[in-house]
Design a protein around this motif. Structure first.
Motif, PDB file in Angstrom:
ATOM      1  N   ILE A  89      34.658  34.856  29.015  1.00 51.36           N
ATOM      2  CA  ILE A  89      33.755  34.816  27.854  1.00 51.36           C
ATOM      3  C   ILE A  89      33.812  36.182  27.160  1.00 51.36           C
ATOM      4  CG2 ILE A  89      31.404  34.239  27.128  1.00 51.36           C
ATOM      5  CD1 ILE A  89      30.941  33.069  29.922  1.00 51.36           C
ATOM      6  N   PRO A  90      34.761  36.359  26.231  1.00 52.12           N
ATOM      7  CA  PRO A  90      34.922  37.693  25.626  1.00 52.12           C
ATOM      8  C   PRO A  90      33.621  38.240  25.017  1.00 52.12           C
ATOM      9  CG  PRO A  90      36.753  36.273  25.013  1.00 52.12           C
ATOM     10  CD  PRO A  90      35.768  35.404  25.716  1.00 52.12           C
ATOM     11  N   CYS A  91      32.896  37.376  24.292  1.00 49.45           N
ATOM     12  CA  CYS A  91      31.603  37.799  23.729  1.00 49.45           C
ATOM     13  C   CYS A  91      30.517  36.916  24.339  1.00 49.45           C
ATOM     14  CB  CYS A  91      31.625  37.658  22.210  1.00 49.45           C
ATOM     15  SG  CYS A  91      30.070  38.124  21.438  1.00 49.45           S
ATOM     16  N   PHE A  92      29.676  37.512  25.173  1.00 45.63           N
ATOM     17  CA  PHE A  92      28.698  36.729  25.947  1.00 45.63           C
ATOM     18  C   PHE A  92      27.546  36.266  25.048  1.00 45.63           C
ATOM     19  CE2 PHE A  92      25.332  35.972  29.048  1.00 45.63           C
ATOM     20  CZ  PHE A  92      26.030  35.336  30.064  1.00 45.63           C
ATOM     21  N   PRO A  93      27.270  34.947  25.005  1.00 44.13           N
ATOM     22  CA  PRO A  93      26.207  34.478  24.115  1.00 44.13           C
ATOM     23  C   PRO A  93      24.810  34.821  24.636  1.00 44.13           C
ATOM     24  CG  PRO A  93      27.086  32.645  25.382  1.00 44.13           C
ATOM     25  CD  PRO A  93      27.917  33.854  25.744  1.00 44.13           C
ATOM     26  N   TYR A  94      23.891  35.013  23.724  1.00 48.88           N
ATOM     27  CA  TYR A  94      22.478  35.315  24.021  1.00 48.88           C
ATOM     28  C   TYR A  94      22.288  36.654  24.747  1.00 48.88           C
ATOM     29  CZ  TYR A  94      21.303  30.598  22.506  1.00 48.88           C
ATOM     30  OH  TYR A  94      21.146  29.476  21.749  1.00 48.88           O
ATOM     31  N   ALA A  95      23.293  37.544  24.668  1.00 46.28           N
ATOM     32  CA  ALA A  95      23.224  38.797  25.425  1.00 46.28           C
ATOM     33  C   ALA A  95      22.109  39.713  24.935  1.00 46.28           C
ATOM     34  CB  ALA A  95      24.566  39.527  25.345  1.00 46.28           C
ATOM     35  N   ARG A  96      21.682  39.532  23.676  1.00 45.44           N
ATOM     36  CA  ARG A  96      20.618  40.421  23.163  1.00 45.44           C
ATOM     37  C   ARG A  96      19.233  40.000  23.649  1.00 45.44           C
ATOM     38  NH1 ARG A  96      22.426  40.494  16.955  1.00 45.44           N
ATOM     39  NH2 ARG A  96      23.207  38.453  17.597  1.00 45.44           N
ATOM     40  N   GLN A  97      19.127  38.762  24.142  1.00 47.03           N
ATOM     41  CA  GLN A  97      17.829  38.313  24.674  1.00 47.03           C
ATOM     42  C   GLN A  97      17.811  38.566  26.182  1.00 47.03           C
ATOM     43  OE1 GLN A  97      16.527  34.444  23.211  1.00 47.03           O
ATOM     44  NE2 GLN A  97      17.962  34.583  21.512  1.00 47.03           N
ATOM     45  N   LYS A 244      33.980  61.593   6.020  1.00 43.53           N
ATOM     46  CA  LYS A 244      34.360  60.176   6.051  1.00 43.53           C
ATOM     47  C   LYS A 244      33.552  59.494   7.143  1.00 43.53           C
ATOM     48  CE  LYS A 244      39.277  60.800   4.930  1.00 43.53           C
ATOM     49  NZ  LYS A 244      40.616  60.778   5.537  1.00 43.53           N
ATOM     50  N   VAL A 245      33.351  58.188   6.995  1.00 42.86           N
ATOM     51  CA  VAL A 245      32.638  57.435   8.028  1.00 42.86           C
ATOM     52  C   VAL A 245      33.466  56.204   8.421  1.00 42.86           C
ATOM     53  CG1 VAL A 245      30.528  56.197   8.659  1.00 42.86           C
ATOM     54  CG2 VAL A 245      30.393  58.154   7.121  1.00 42.86           C
ATOM     55  N   TYR A 246      33.721  56.083   9.715  1.00 35.81           N
ATOM     56  CA  TYR A 246      34.350  54.878  10.273  1.00 35.81           C
ATOM     57  C   TYR A 246      33.324  54.183  11.164  1.00 35.81           C
ATOM     58  CZ  TYR A 246      38.949  56.894   9.086  1.00 35.81           C
ATOM     59  OH  TYR A 246      40.029  57.417   8.427  1.00 35.81           O
ATOM     60  N   ALA A 247      33.455  52.868  11.334  1.00 34.04           N
ATOM     61  CA  ALA A 247      32.635  52.150  12.315  1.00 34.04           C
ATOM     62  C   ALA A 247      33.573  51.420  13.264  1.00 34.04           C
ATOM     63  CB  ALA A 247      31.713  51.160  11.627  1.00 34.04           C
ATOM     64  N   ILE A 248      33.330  51.556  14.561  1.00 39.73           N
ATOM     65  CA  ILE A 248      34.139  50.847  15.557  1.00 39.73           C
ATOM     66  C   ILE A 248      33.204  50.020  16.437  1.00 39.73           C
ATOM     67  CG2 ILE A 248      35.817  51.076  17.419  1.00 39.73           C
ATOM     68  CD1 ILE A 248      36.761  53.653  16.224  1.00 39.73           C
ATOM     69  N   LEU A 249      33.419  48.719  16.439  1.00 42.58           N
ATOM     70  CA  LEU A 249      32.514  47.793  17.131  1.00 42.58           C
ATOM     71  C   LEU A 249      33.340  46.862  18.007  1.00 42.58           C
ATOM     72  CD1 LEU A 249      31.142  46.786  13.678  1.00 42.58           C
ATOM     73  CD2 LEU A 249      29.928  48.360  15.183  1.00 42.58           C
ATOM     74  N   THR A 250      32.796  46.517  19.182  1.00 39.82           N
ATOM     75  CA  THR A 250      33.534  45.577  20.036  1.00 39.82           C
ATOM     76  C   THR A 250      33.429  44.164  19.476  1.00 39.82           C
ATOM     77  OG1 THR A 250      33.026  46.960  21.939  1.00 39.82           O
ATOM     78  CG2 THR A 250      33.849  44.756  22.392  1.00 39.82           C
ATOM     79  N   HIS A 251      32.206  43.728  19.166  1.00 40.00           N
ATOM     80  CA  HIS A 251      32.002  42.349  18.710  1.00 40.00           C
ATOM     81  C   HIS A 251      31.532  42.348  17.251  1.00 40.00           C
ATOM     82  CE1 HIS A 251      32.266  41.442  22.963  1.00 40.00           C
ATOM     83  NE2 HIS A 251      31.182  42.151  23.213  1.00 40.00           N
ATOM     84  N   VAL A 272      37.006  46.268  14.430  1.00 39.40           N
ATOM     85  CA  VAL A 272      36.415  45.392  15.456  1.00 39.40           C
ATOM     86  C   VAL A 272      37.533  44.872  16.355  1.00 39.40           C
ATOM     87  CG1 VAL A 272      34.449  44.644  14.067  1.00 39.40           C
ATOM     88  CG2 VAL A 272      36.586  43.396  13.906  1.00 39.40           C
ATOM     89  N   THR A 273      37.171  44.363  17.520  1.00 40.90           N
ATOM     90  CA  THR A 273      38.174  43.727  18.376  1.00 40.90           C
ATOM     91  C   THR A 273      38.175  42.227  18.076  1.00 40.90           C
ATOM     92  OG1 THR A 273      36.707  43.168  20.205  1.00 40.90           O
ATOM     93  CG2 THR A 273      37.637  45.404  20.204  1.00 40.90           C
ATOM     94  N   ASN A 274      39.174  41.526  18.603  1.00 40.05           N
ATOM     95  CA  ASN A 274      39.247  40.087  18.323  1.00 40.05           C
ATOM     96  C   ASN A 274      38.594  39.239  19.416  1.00 40.05           C
ATOM     97  OD1 ASN A 274      41.279  40.719  20.130  1.00 40.05           O
ATOM     98  ND2 ASN A 274      42.758  39.268  19.293  1.00 40.05           N
ATOM     99  N   THR A 275      37.466  39.733  19.984  1.00 44.43           N
ATOM    100  CA  THR A 275      36.676  38.877  20.886  1.00 44.43           C
ATOM    101  C   THR A 275      36.078  37.717  20.093  1.00 44.43           C
ATOM    102  OG1 THR A 275      34.724  40.260  20.518  1.00 44.43           O
ATOM    103  CG2 THR A 275      36.022  40.734  22.483  1.00 44.43           C
ATOM    104  N   ILE A 276      35.942  37.922  18.777  1.00 39.42           N
ATOM    105  CA  ILE A 276      35.439  36.897  17.855  1.00 39.42           C
ATOM    106  C   ILE A 276      36.488  36.770  16.746  1.00 39.42           C
ATOM    107  CG2 ILE A 276      33.637  36.451  16.112  1.00 39.42           C
ATOM    108  CD1 ILE A 276      31.690  37.947  17.953  1.00 39.42           C
ATOM    109  N   PRO A 277      36.845  35.549  16.310  1.00 38.42           N
ATOM    110  CA  PRO A 277      37.877  35.421  15.272  1.00 38.42           C
ATOM    111  C   PRO A 277      37.442  36.074  13.958  1.00 38.42           C
ATOM    112  CG  PRO A 277      36.964  33.252  15.875  1.00 38.42           C
ATOM    113  CD  PRO A 277      36.360  34.244  16.801  1.00 38.42           C
ATOM    114  N   GLN A 278      38.328  36.837  13.338  1.00 35.94           N
ATOM    115  CA  GLN A 278      37.966  37.596  12.130  1.00 35.94           C
ATOM    116  C   GLN A 278      38.796  37.222  10.904  1.00 35.94           C
ATOM    117  OE1 GLN A 278      35.387  39.435  12.186  1.00 35.94           O
ATOM    118  NE2 GLN A 278      35.066  39.877  14.341  1.00 35.94           N
TER     119      GLN A 278
END
Length: 319
Positions: A89-97, A244-251, A272-278
């Motif tokens: 499960i690359p991106c775990f659902p409901y992880a923020r709760q 300059k500002v970059y943002a790097i996020l896993t999901h 971003v990484t491709n744990t979620i289709p982009q």
């Protein structure tokens, strides 16, 4: 690799294909469909008796449908006598709760999802950059929480020319640990932004702790949903003198107004990484860049199947 079968759920077939290509395998045959009343139906199209089964399903898109599909696929393999079933499960659902907030009547849904996965018959979980590491403790089965940090470090060194003069910034206090780890690897400074929220998904006031004047600022976080936080943070960093500002996020969840916010914000790039289709998001936003993490998941599957240690992947990118 004998006695291994990899099946893909319908959430991210592209990632599943990259994983099997790397391992030199074929995806297992599976048919997922919905009845007219929207019930999910899964048919595993080949024998899994005595096999080591891996099911790849990310927590994105139609999250509840995809979660239910994963549970049904795990159960279908389990009752078809698979020797071991691993949910990837690359991106775990409901992880923020993952905890109760001040109002004591809120649910701990991440624990509920953990229970559902266990009850459906999963023997092992492979996931990436959990929102809170303690979610591993919600399970009574082994959980491998892989991290995207090695590929992030590699991307920074290859794509940001002046990375030696940068500051790694956490957009909230919760991500301070992640940011200090990356800053230590790169031997650069770190900063963090303290935010005060009035209600969920809305940020009220931000305070920068640390120095970014005349430096490249790299915002690092585990996920971005509506992108209110990182866009506010980017404005704060530019006003504090960052070049300059970059943002790097896993999901990169990017729901609601996220894409228009990124387009209007002052980022050089949002990585971003491709744990979620982009693919769809990239059509509407030229700033989004994607790092492929399929080789990390593929190597984790290979090592798990062969009974080898996975800890190498916490500090190295597989070749």
């Amino acid at each position: 690799m004998p006695n291994i079968k990899i099946f893909s759920g319908s959430s991210h077939p592209d990632l599943s294909q990259k994983i099997v290509d790397r391992l030199g395998l074929e995806l297992g045959k599976v048919v997922t469909k919905k009845f007219s009343n929207q019930e999910t139906c899964v048919e595993i199209g080949e024998s899994v008796r005595g096999e080591d089964v891996y099911i790849v399903q990310s927590g994105c898109g139609e999250i509840n449908d995809n979660l239910m599909e994963l549970l049904i696929m795990i159960n279908a393999c389990k009752i078809a006598s698979a020797s071991r079933v691993t949910a990837v499960i690359p991106c775990f659902p409901y992880a923020r709760q993952d905890k109760k907030d001040k109002k004591s009547r809120s649910p701990i849904s991440a624990k509920l999802v953990a229970n559902m996965l266990s009850v459906s018959g999963a023997d092992h979980i492979i996931t990436m950059d959990l929102h809170a590491c303690q979610i591993q403790g919600f399970f009574d089965i082994p959980v491998d929480n892989l991290c995207a940090e090695p590929v992030v470090l590699k991307w920074i060194k290859e794509n940001i020319g002046e990375w030696k003069n940068c500051t790694i910034v956490s957009p909230d206090a919760g991500g301070a640990k992640r940011v200090t780890s990356i800053a230590d690897w790169l031997n650069v400074d770190f900063a963090l932004i303290h935010k005060e929220r009035k209600k969920a998904n809305e940020v009220d006031r931000m305070v920068l702790v640390g120095d970014v004047k005349d430096r490249v600022a790299i915002l690092v976080d585990d996920m971005a949903d509506t992108c209110g936080t990182i866009c506010h943070a980017a404005d704060k960093l530019i006003s504090a003198g960052a070049t300059k500002v970059y943002a790097i996020l896993t999901h990169g969840i990017f729901s609601g107004p996220a894409i228009s916010r990124i387009n209007n914000a002052c980022f050089e790039a949002v990585v971003v990484t491709n744990t979620i289709p982009q693919e769809e998001k990239m059509k509407h936003c030229s700033k989004i860049q994607v790092i492929d993490i399929s080789m990390i998941l593929a190597e984790a599957i290979r090592r798990t199947h062969n009974g080898e240690s996975v800890s190498y992947l916490f500090s190295h990118v597989p070749l």
